[in-house]
Design a protein around this motif. Structure first.
Motif, PDB file in Angstrom:
ATOM      1  N   ARG A  69     -11.388   1.390  39.624  1.00 31.09           N
ATOM      2  CA  ARG A  69     -11.086  -0.110  38.841  1.00 31.09           C
ATOM      3  C   ARG A  69      -9.913  -1.001  39.054  1.00 31.09           C
ATOM      4  O   ARG A  69      -9.569  -0.474  40.056  1.00 31.09           O
ATOM      5  N   ILE A  70     -10.704  -2.041  38.518  1.00 23.70           N
ATOM      6  CA  ILE A  70      -9.445  -3.526  39.330  1.00 23.70           C
ATOM      7  C   ILE A  70      -9.521  -4.375  38.454  1.00 23.70           C
ATOM      8  O   ILE A  70     -10.120  -4.090  37.450  1.00 23.70           O
ATOM      9  N   LEU A  71      -8.303  -5.091  38.510  1.00 21.89           N
ATOM     10  CA  LEU A  71      -7.341  -5.955  37.512  1.00 21.89           C
ATOM     11  C   LEU A  71      -8.414  -7.484  38.611  1.00 21.89           C
ATOM     12  O   LEU A  71      -7.990  -7.281  39.012  1.00 21.89           O
ATOM     13  N   VAL A  80      -5.474   0.482  37.714  1.00 20.55           N
ATOM     14  CA  VAL A  80      -6.062   0.050  38.291  1.00 20.55           C
ATOM     15  C   VAL A  80      -6.058   0.478  39.395  1.00 20.55           C
ATOM     16  O   VAL A  80      -4.929   1.131  40.121  1.00 20.55           O
ATOM     17  N   LEU A 111      -4.724  -4.693  31.285  1.00 20.19           N
ATOM     18  CA  LEU A 111      -3.845  -3.396  31.698  1.00 20.19           C
ATOM     19  C   LEU A 111      -4.095  -2.146  30.249  1.00 20.19           C
ATOM     20  O   LEU A 111      -4.380  -1.088  30.180  1.00 20.19           O
ATOM     21  N   VAL A 152     -11.277  -5.879  33.268  1.00 24.49           N
ATOM     22  CA  VAL A 152     -11.159  -4.717  34.555  1.00 24.49           C
ATOM     23  C   VAL A 152     -12.438  -4.636  34.890  1.00 24.49           C
ATOM     24  O   VAL A 152     -13.167  -4.463  33.673  1.00 24.49           O
ATOM     25  N   ALA A 170      -5.682   5.521  38.251  1.00 21.19           N
ATOM     26  CA  ALA A 170      -6.481   4.807  38.611  1.00 21.19           C
ATOM     27  C   ALA A 170      -7.944   5.463  38.551  1.00 21.19           C
ATOM     28  O   ALA A 170      -7.810   6.405  39.095  1.00 21.19           O
TER      29      ALA A 170
END
Length: 485
Positions: free
Chosen positions: A7-9, A72, A66, A22, A4
């Motif tokens: 990044r954040i989902l 992530v 994703l 994302v 990753a």
């Protein structure tokens, strides 16, 4: 699989739709996958949703985001608050349709509780959970889980390993103590809800557990109700900072600090104390003030009155006249909220003359919602005890220049418009990113705030005349005006 890269989902479950996206370290929102998820209304006042369909759709959009966005560092969750579901702990299957936050079937129970000194509004979770349990387990012998939407989403993502919620969602259940630190034994005993059925309350910011239902099992790291997520998503992290979301209804939230505002269920000016987030075992408190209808009034112009073809047209139509020429509209289609809670108030159009036309009426509606926004700001300032120097806004109506200017004029404050119309997504990402190391501090998040535009007051609207219009709209249906939760 590549690692990753900050990044954040985010999984954002709203009242009528849900989406996954994302979010990158520079606050970019990409790879958005959304699906409609409309509740059902089997009878007037009843609002239900399909928990199994919600779970299936959550996994569908999360996996799609994703697949498009890659690995992530964590998962953030934002959700509609107070909507309630009950499911079997062993099978993970909902035992009845969930009850949406708008569901009013428990009004009678709320009035009965009020007579006993327990104040719980019908939009909160407590009496919804009670009604569901009475329906499926009247003897209270089954091993069932009671949860809000965030709890159900986390249960789904962890394949039944975790039954948790966060302080922002727990605060809207009506089942917490005044201090917000524990479940209220008195309320639970009265409604026959066991502690064992309820979720564990964890921090809004913190590593909770792996989302094993997703590729790579990224950690769930941030949880918040929609309004608190929007607050953080607009960079509000310090006392006195405030945002307002103008969607179907309107919510204004301001951060107060580590101490709970010193009043009961509702403040003198009509605001409610709320937990804005929990981190490292500590709570940050705020005040929330609500109006019952905002964008609903624009929908009324479009769908019922036929004065505009779509919501966007309200701006050019209203802008075609310099002012409403004495026409006033009180947007109380569903009653009034803060600072005067009157469920029996109704929408009121005043000052109409032979020369009043389409443009004046449309402008009066937008200015009426703006005046209500100013009402919320004044209520939040009074109950929170802090001045609000400027107001940040998101939601569908934030795209309307005539409305935003009217809001600046009514509040006499600069209005900062969010670059992301649905700031809940950013807020959930920020919370998860703080826990997983994408961002180091709240100050770093605050520095990311850059409004799409800032609108300064250009004139002064007649607030005294507005209050007179509100007075005339009040108590139109006396039996509803008499309700107080």
């Amino acid at each position: 699989m590549t690692p990753a890269e900050n990044r954040i989902l985010v999984i954002d479950v709203g009242t009528s739709s849900l989406r996954a996206a994302v979010v990158g370290a520079e606050a970019s929102v990409a790879h958005v996958h959304s699906r409609s998820l409309l509740p059902e209304s089997p009878a007037p006042g009843l609002v239900e949703f399909d928990g199994t369909l919600m779970a299936t759709t959550v996994l569908e959009v999360a996996r799609a985001a994703l697949a498009a966005g890659g690995p992530v560092d964590g998962v953030g969750i934002a959700n509609q608050r107070a909507s309630t579901l009950v499911w079997d702990r062993a099978t993970g299957v909902p035992v009845a349709p969930g009850l949406g936050w708008q569901d009013l079937r428990t009004i009678g129970t709320c009035l009965e509780l009020a007579g006993e000194g327990i104040r719980i509004a019908p939009n909160l979770s407590a009496t919804k959970a009670h009604a569901l349990l009475d329906q499926v387990d009247p003897e209270r012998t089954r091993d069932l889980c009671v949860g809000t939407v965030d709890s159900w989403v986390i249960w789904t993502l962890t394949e039944g390993a975790l039954h948790v919620t966060d302080p922002t969602n727990a605060a809207l259940t009506g089942m917490r103590t005044v201090e917000g630190r524990d479940w209220s034994d008195g309320v639970l005993a009265r409604l026959r809800i066991t502690r064992e059925s309820l979720p564990t309350v964890v921090d809004s910011v913190g590593l909770v557990g792996p989302a094993t239902a997703l590729e790579g099992a990224p950690p769930i790291a941030g949880i918040a109700g929609d309004q608190q997520a929007s607050l953080v998503g607009q960079g509000c992290v310090a006392p006195g900072q405030a945002k307002a979301t103008f969607g179907t209804g309107g919510m204004l939230d301001v951060i107060v600090g580590p101490e709970r505002p010193p009043f009961g269920t509702r403040g003198p000016a009509g605001g409610f104390p709320i937990v804005t987030l929990g981190r490292d075992g500590a709570l940050t408190w705020g005040v929330e003030a609500a109006m019952l209808s905002a964008g609903t009034n624009v929908e009324w112009l479009r769908d019922d009155m036929g004065l505009i073809a779509d919501a966007a047209e309200s701006h050019p139509v209203a802008a075609s006249c310099d002012d409403s020429e004495g026409v006033w509209f009180v947007p109380a289609l569903l009653g009034l909220g803060a600072p005067r809670w009157d469920y029996g108030a109704r929408g009121t159009l005043l000052g109409v003359s032979r020369g009043s036309g389409r443009a004046q009426v449309v402008r009066a509606v937008l200015e009426g919602v703006a005046h209500r926004g100013a009402d919320l700001l004044e209520a939040a300032e009074a109950d929170g005890g802090l001045p609000i120097a400027s107001l940040r806004v998101d939601g569908g109506m934030s795209d309307n220049p005539t409305f935003v200017q009217a809001l600046a004029d009514a509040t006499q404050r600069p209005i900062e418009v969010s670059p992301e119309r649905e700031a809940t997504t950013l807020g959930a990402a920020y919370l998860a990113g703080l826990a997983s190391g994408v961002w180091a501090t709240a100050e770093e998040i605050a520095a990311l705030w850059a409004p799409r535009m800032t609108v300064e007051p250009a004139r002064t609207l007649d607030r005294d005349r507005w209050q007179e219009a509100v007075r005339r709209s009040a108590h139109w249906i006396p039996e509803l005006s008499g309700l107080d939760f």
